[in-house]
Design a protein around this motif. Structure first.
Motif, short mmCIF file in Angstrom:
data_model
loop_
_atom_site.label_atom_id
_atom_site.label_comp_id
_atom_site.label_asym_id
_atom_site.label_seq_id
_atom_site.Cartn_x
_atom_site.Cartn_y
_atom_site.Cartn_z
N GLY A 46 0.86 -1.19 0.00
CA GLY A 46 0.00 0.00 0.00
C GLY A 46 0.88 1.22 0.00
O GLY A 46 2.09 1.14 -0.20
N LEU A 47 0.29 2.37 0.24
CA LEU A 47 1.04 3.60 0.38
C LEU A 47 1.11 3.97 1.85
O LEU A 47 0.12 3.87 2.58
CB LEU A 47 0.39 4.74 -0.41
N LEU A 48 2.27 4.37 2.28
CA LEU A 48 2.48 4.79 3.65
C LEU A 48 2.68 6.30 3.67
O LEU A 48 2.45 6.98 2.67
CB LEU A 48 3.69 4.04 4.23
N TRP A 49 3.10 6.83 4.81
CA TRP A 49 3.26 8.28 4.94
C TRP A 49 4.26 8.80 3.91
O TRP A 49 3.98 9.72 3.16
CB TRP A 49 3.68 8.63 6.37
N ARG A 50 5.46 8.22 3.86
CA ARG A 50 6.47 8.61 2.88
C ARG A 50 6.94 7.38 2.13
O ARG A 50 7.37 6.39 2.73
CB ARG A 50 7.65 9.31 3.54
N GLN A 71 1.31 18.23 -5.09
CA GLN A 71 1.16 18.21 -3.63
C GLN A 71 1.47 16.84 -3.02
O GLN A 71 1.72 16.73 -1.83
CB GLN A 71 -0.25 18.65 -3.23
N PHE A 72 1.48 15.79 -3.85
CA PHE A 72 1.74 14.43 -3.36
C PHE A 72 3.08 13.88 -3.81
O PHE A 72 3.47 12.80 -3.38
CB PHE A 72 0.64 13.47 -3.83
N VAL A 100 -7.33 9.46 0.31
CA VAL A 100 -6.24 9.93 -0.56
C VAL A 100 -5.38 8.75 -1.00
O VAL A 100 -5.01 8.65 -2.17
CB VAL A 100 -5.39 11.00 0.15
N GLU A 101 -5.08 7.83 -0.09
CA GLU A 101 -4.29 6.65 -0.46
C GLU A 101 -4.99 5.88 -1.58
O GLU A 101 -4.36 5.49 -2.56
CB GLU A 101 -4.10 5.74 0.75
N ARG A 102 -6.29 5.66 -1.43
CA ARG A 102 -7.05 4.92 -2.45
C ARG A 102 -7.04 5.65 -3.79
O ARG A 102 -6.91 5.04 -4.84
CB ARG A 102 -8.49 4.69 -1.98
N GLN A 103 -7.16 6.97 -3.74
CA GLN A 103 -7.14 7.78 -4.95
C GLN A 103 -5.78 7.65 -5.65
O GLN A 103 -5.71 7.46 -6.86
CB GLN A 103 -7.43 9.24 -4.61
N LEU A 104 -4.69 7.75 -4.87
CA LEU A 104 -3.36 7.66 -5.46
C LEU A 104 -3.07 6.26 -5.99
O LEU A 104 -2.47 6.10 -7.06
CB LEU A 104 -2.29 8.08 -4.44
N ILE A 105 -3.51 5.23 -5.26
CA ILE A 105 -3.33 3.85 -5.72
C ILE A 105 -4.11 3.63 -7.02
O ILE A 105 -3.61 3.02 -7.96
CB ILE A 105 -3.74 2.85 -4.62
N SER A 106 -5.31 4.15 -7.09
CA SER A 106 -6.10 4.04 -8.31
C SER A 106 -5.40 4.73 -9.47
O SER A 106 -5.39 4.22 -10.59
CB SER A 106 -7.49 4.66 -8.08
N HIS A 107 -4.79 5.87 -9.21
CA HIS A 107 -4.09 6.62 -10.24
C HIS A 107 -2.81 5.89 -10.69
O HIS A 107 -2.54 5.79 -11.89
CB HIS A 107 -3.73 8.02 -9.74
N LEU A 108 -2.03 5.38 -9.73
CA LEU A 108 -0.76 4.72 -10.05
C LEU A 108 -0.96 3.34 -10.67
O LEU A 108 -0.11 2.87 -11.42
CB LEU A 108 0.10 4.59 -8.79
N GLY A 109 -2.08 2.71 -10.37
CA GLY A 109 -2.36 1.38 -10.91
C GLY A 109 -2.61 0.40 -9.79
O GLY A 109 -1.65 -0.06 -9.16
N PRO A 110 -3.87 0.09 -9.51
CA PRO A 110 -4.18 -0.83 -8.40
C PRO A 110 -3.56 -2.20 -8.55
O PRO A 110 -3.35 -2.90 -7.57
CB PRO A 110 -5.71 -0.90 -8.41
N GLU A 111 -3.20 -2.58 -9.78
CA GLU A 111 -2.57 -3.88 -10.01
C GLU A 111 -1.17 -3.96 -9.41
O GLU A 111 -0.60 -5.04 -9.28
CB GLU A 111 -2.52 -4.20 -11.51
N CYS A 112 -0.61 -2.82 -9.00
CA CYS A 112 0.73 -2.77 -8.42
C CYS A 112 0.71 -2.92 -6.89
O CYS A 112 1.76 -2.99 -6.26
CB CYS A 112 1.41 -1.45 -8.77
N PHE A 113 -0.49 -2.95 -6.31
CA PHE A 113 -0.65 -2.93 -4.86
C PHE A 113 -1.47 -4.13 -4.39
O PHE A 113 -2.34 -4.62 -5.10
CB PHE A 113 -1.36 -1.65 -4.42
N TYR A 114 -1.22 -4.55 -3.16
CA TYR A 114 -2.01 -5.58 -2.51
C TYR A 114 -3.46 -5.11 -2.42
O TYR A 114 -3.72 -3.94 -2.12
CB TYR A 114 -1.45 -5.86 -1.11
#
Length: 132
Positions: A46-50, A71-72, A100-114
């Motif tokens: 997933g995405l963490l703080w940094r 901003q991200f 925000v994490e879900r939005q960024l994961i959706s943008h980057l490609g959910p297939e890249c994340f658990y």
């Protein structure tokens, strides 16, 4: 990252890190603690703080990473990009940070994340160079 030639570095509170990288699974003996992904070769939990993405991840995300709102995202030179979904580590797990994490994961490609809802490992992984 540069000294160790590491393709990924993260910074987060322990609770957030554990919440994204571990889960309890029911089995015949009760419950067993297991990993969502054991390491970055299996993709991202997933995405963490940094999130400091090195060349394999910058390449994997490609134009999607470049298109993130400023901003991200911060380019740190030499194919290292910092992605920070929220300002403070204590914001992790809040409804706003999770959105925000879900939005960024959706943008980057959910297939890249658990996928925590379906408990599926990432289908897309970075191309890592072999160890010498």
């Amino acid at each position: 990252m540069r000294r160790l030639d590491a393709p990924l570095a993260v910074s987060a509170l322990k609770e957030d890190f554990k919440g994204k990288t571990q889960r309890w699974v029911q089995d015949n003996a009760g419950e067993t603690l297991t990993f969502t992904v054991s390491d970055y070769s299996e993709g991202l939990a997933g995405l963490l703080w940094r999130n400091f993405f090195g060349p394999p991840f910058v390449h994997m995300f490609g134009a999607r990473l470049n298109a993130l709102p400023a901003q991200f995202k911060q380019n740190l030179g030499e194919d290292i990009v910092l992605v920070q979904p929220y300002e403070l580590p204590t914001q992790a797990g809040t409804p706003e940070a999770t959105a925000v994490e879900r939005q960024l994961i959706s943008h980057l490609g959910p297939e890249c994340f658990y996928d925590p809802e379906r408990h599926l490992k990432p289908g897309r992984r970075p191309e890592l160079k072999p160890l010498p």
